[in-house]
Motif scaffolding. Structure first.
Motif, PDB file in Angstrom:
ATOM      1  N   HIS A  65      -5.885  -5.038  -5.836  1.00 53.87           N
ATOM      2  CA  HIS A  65      -6.506  -3.721  -5.953  1.00 53.87           C
ATOM      3  C   HIS A  65      -7.430  -3.375  -4.782  1.00 53.87           C
ATOM      4  O   HIS A  65      -8.198  -2.405  -4.870  1.00 53.87           O
ATOM      5  CB  HIS A  65      -7.293  -3.632  -7.266  1.00 53.87           C
ATOM      6  CG  HIS A  65      -6.439  -3.803  -8.485  1.00 53.87           C
ATOM      7  ND1 HIS A  65      -5.376  -2.964  -8.761  1.00 53.87           N
ATOM      8  CD2 HIS A  65      -6.489  -4.704  -9.503  1.00 53.87           C
ATOM      9  CE1 HIS A  65      -4.803  -3.352  -9.888  1.00 53.87           C
ATOM     10  NE2 HIS A  65      -5.457  -4.390 -10.357  1.00 53.87           N
ATOM     11  N   TRP A  66      -7.358  -4.138  -3.689  1.00 51.60           N
ATOM     12  CA  TRP A  66      -8.272  -3.878  -2.571  1.00 51.60           C
ATOM     13  C   TRP A  66      -8.092  -2.473  -1.976  1.00 51.60           C
ATOM     14  O   TRP A  66      -9.072  -1.766  -1.735  1.00 51.60           O
ATOM     15  CB  TRP A  66      -8.094  -4.920  -1.471  1.00 51.60           C
ATOM     16  CG  TRP A  66      -8.962  -4.619  -0.281  1.00 51.60           C
ATOM     17  CD1 TRP A  66      -8.572  -4.072   0.912  1.00 51.60           C
ATOM     18  CD2 TRP A  66     -10.383  -4.807  -0.180  1.00 51.60           C
ATOM     19  NE1 TRP A  66      -9.653  -3.923   1.751  1.00 51.60           N
ATOM     20  CE2 TRP A  66     -10.782  -4.368   1.102  1.00 51.60           C
ATOM     21  CE3 TRP A  66     -11.352  -5.312  -1.053  1.00 51.60           C
ATOM     22  CZ2 TRP A  66     -12.105  -4.405   1.535  1.00 51.60           C
ATOM     23  CZ3 TRP A  66     -12.674  -5.356  -0.625  1.00 51.60           C
ATOM     24  CH2 TRP A  66     -13.042  -4.910   0.656  1.00 51.60           C
ATOM     25  N   ASN A  67      -6.858  -2.050  -1.759  1.00 47.71           N
ATOM     26  CA  ASN A  67      -6.633  -0.730  -1.170  1.00 47.71           C
ATOM     27  C   ASN A  67      -7.123   0.384  -2.077  1.00 47.71           C
ATOM     28  O   ASN A  67      -7.640   1.409  -1.614  1.00 47.71           O
ATOM     29  CB  ASN A  67      -5.150  -0.525  -0.834  1.00 47.71           C
ATOM     30  CG  ASN A  67      -4.746  -1.287   0.413  1.00 47.71           C
ATOM     31  OD1 ASN A  67      -5.564  -1.566   1.279  1.00 47.71           O
ATOM     32  ND2 ASN A  67      -3.467  -1.635   0.503  1.00 47.71           N
TER      33      ASN A  67
ATOM     34  N   LYS B 185     -10.829   0.261  -1.482  1.00 44.53           N
ATOM     35  CA  LYS B 185     -11.192   0.641  -0.112  1.00 44.53           C
ATOM     36  C   LYS B 185     -11.135   2.146   0.108  1.00 44.53           C
ATOM     37  O   LYS B 185     -11.965   2.721   0.821  1.00 44.53           O
ATOM     38  CB  LYS B 185     -10.250  -0.064   0.866  1.00 44.53           C
ATOM     39  CG  LYS B 185     -10.553   0.184   2.335  1.00 44.53           C
ATOM     40  CD  LYS B 185      -9.533  -0.494   3.233  1.00 44.53           C
ATOM     41  CE  LYS B 185      -8.169   0.189   3.137  1.00 44.53           C
ATOM     42  NZ  LYS B 185      -7.195  -0.350   4.109  1.00 44.53           N
ATOM     43  N   ASN B 186     -10.158   2.794  -0.525  1.00 44.34           N
ATOM     44  CA  ASN B 186      -9.963   4.227  -0.293  1.00 44.34           C
ATOM     45  C   ASN B 186     -10.746   5.115  -1.247  1.00 44.34           C
ATOM     46  O   ASN B 186     -10.798   6.335  -1.054  1.00 44.34           O
ATOM     47  CB  ASN B 186      -8.468   4.568  -0.398  1.00 44.34           C
ATOM     48  CG  ASN B 186      -7.669   3.936   0.720  1.00 44.34           C
ATOM     49  OD1 ASN B 186      -8.102   3.928   1.863  1.00 44.34           O
ATOM     50  ND2 ASN B 186      -6.511   3.377   0.387  1.00 44.34           N
TER      51      ASN B 186
ATOM     52  N   GLU C 266     -10.286  -8.611  -0.014  1.00 44.50           N
ATOM     53  CA  GLU C 266      -9.243  -7.970   0.799  1.00 44.50           C
ATOM     54  C   GLU C 266      -7.848  -8.489   0.474  1.00 44.50           C
ATOM     55  O   GLU C 266      -6.856  -7.783   0.677  1.00 44.50           O
ATOM     56  CB  GLU C 266      -9.526  -8.176   2.290  1.00 44.50           C
ATOM     57  CG  GLU C 266     -10.697  -7.351   2.807  1.00 44.50           C
ATOM     58  CD  GLU C 266     -10.804  -7.419   4.328  1.00 44.50           C
ATOM     59  OE1 GLU C 266      -9.750  -7.353   5.000  1.00 44.50           O
ATOM     60  OE2 GLU C 266     -11.927  -7.546   4.832  1.00 44.50           O
TER      61      GLU C 266
END
Length: 392
Positions: A290-292, A295-296, A286
């Protein structure tokens, strides 16, 4: 884990997922897996050819027929096909099209023709192959010999790789090389050389030649493997076990660098509780850049928690190809140990052949009775003990 017993159970599962239209992705009653998938079906087909089982080989032939019959007029090979009594439902991808469906199809047709000694099979599907190859060339966009892959555009469909994805470049080289085994066409040979040169120029350290993204390349701190992808926004440097295994199988890069890749993967595997190499490493957390993006990138529910699925999970299928890479470099002792670990994983929870496992906790994830988990064991077993040869 008795290797012959494990092998027989894997063969039994491949029979169980055989349908009149080809190999299904799983024997579990999950609707999305009760389809003939391009990459799953071809990987199961490679295992069928390795086994020499006539019924399984016939199912592979039906798999290729189903994919060819439903090829899009523009050349796209279906990601998957669902056939019911009422209709045929064809998908070319979900959130994005699946680039690797084309290359796996070409590889499958060529391997079938090679193993069965039937070059007429190439002639039968020559138009389908040529349309696929032409479309891959169009997907370069800049005509510089690397295909541009959208986010969600291959087997790691909920992961962070996009742009010039190493895995897809290598599959294309494999497909072109397998096809040219039969064609002996200098134009194809030249294209293969151009694709290899661009992979080595842009994914290897200290390489010569003009880079796609000179600034990003120069800022990169290379490790003992090739980065998983790059795009106009720069490189993603996570270790892609599948792609780097393909690089070794295809002899991309020098012998020393290939040996570094294998040693890196073996070291990673030895540090895990299951003794399997994770699909991608390290996991994206998190707090990471590159987490977002991760996540998406999911159509239904989020599954890529750290150490699971593509995000650091361990897959029998991926380890099967890592095992093939070890075999191509005569590391049979390491490959035999890896096969033992794959068989152990497939045997978990009463031979459930799970899709993948949490690398940290070893808990199973995804569907059970997953066809390509069985295929990995068959491919490795037959390569190690019966000298099966992959056409590359």
């Amino acid at each position: 884990m008795n290797s012959n017993s494990a092998y027989n159970k894997a063969i039994a599962l491949l029979h169980q997922v055989s349908s009149p239209q080809g190999f299904l992705a799983s024997a579990e009653n999950t609707s999305n897996y009760k389809r003939v998938w391009a990459r799953d079906g071809v990987i199961c087909g490679l295992a069928a050819l390795a086994s020499g089982d006539k019924q399984l080989i016939e199912t592979f032939k039906k798999t290729l027929e189903t994919l060819a019959e439903n090829q899009h007029p523009l050349g796209t090979i279906p990601s998957n096909v669902l056939t019911t009594e009422d209709a045929t439902e064809v998908s070319y991808g979900g959130l994005a099209g699946r680039v690797d469906a084309l290359t796996w199809f070409v590889i499958g047709v060529c391997q079938y023709a090679y193993t069965t000694g039937n070059p007429a099979f190439i002639t039968k599907y020559k138009t389908n192959i040529q349309k696929a190859i032409q479309l891959l060339e169009a997907w370069e966009f800049n005509n510089k010999h690397l295909i541009y892959v959208p986010l969600s555009g291959n087997w790691a469909d909920e992961y962070i790789t996009d742009g010039y994805v190493l895995y897809d470049q290598l599959l294309r080289i494999w497909a072109l090389s397998a096809y040219n085994h039969f064609q002996r066409d200098q134009t194809i040979a030249d294209k293969i050389a151009q694709c290899v040169a661009q992979v080595e120029t842009n994914f290897l350290p200290h390489s010569k030649g003009e880079k796609f993204h000179e600034r990003a390349y120069n800022e990169l701190s290379f490790q003992d493997f090739m980065p998983c992808s790059f795009s106009p926004s720069g490189y993603k440097v996570n270790f892609d076990a599948f792609a780097n295994s393909l690089a070794c199988m295809l002899n991309i890069g020098g012998a020393d660098f290939q040996n570094n890749i294998l040693n890196h993967a073996l070291s990673l595997a030895s540090d895990t509780a299951m003794g399997l190499v994770p699909a991608f490493w390290p996991p994206v957390f998190e707090t990471d850049e590159h987490w977002n993006l991760l996540k998406n990138n999911c159509k239904y529910e989020f599954r890529n928690f750290p150490y699971e699925f593509h995000n650091g999970g361990s897959w029998a299928m991926v380890n099967g190809f890592f095992g093939l890479a070890l075999c191509t470099k005569d590391k049979n002792e390491a490959a035999s140990l890896l096969l033992y670990k794959i068989n152990e994983a497939n045997a978990r929870e009463n031979d459930a052949f799970y899709e993948n496992f949490n690398t940290q906790t070893t808990e199973p994830n995804g569907v059970s009775y997953c066809a390509w988990s069985a295929a990995a064991a068959v491919l490795m077993h037959q390569t190690l003990f019966n000298n099966f040869k992959i056409l590359v």
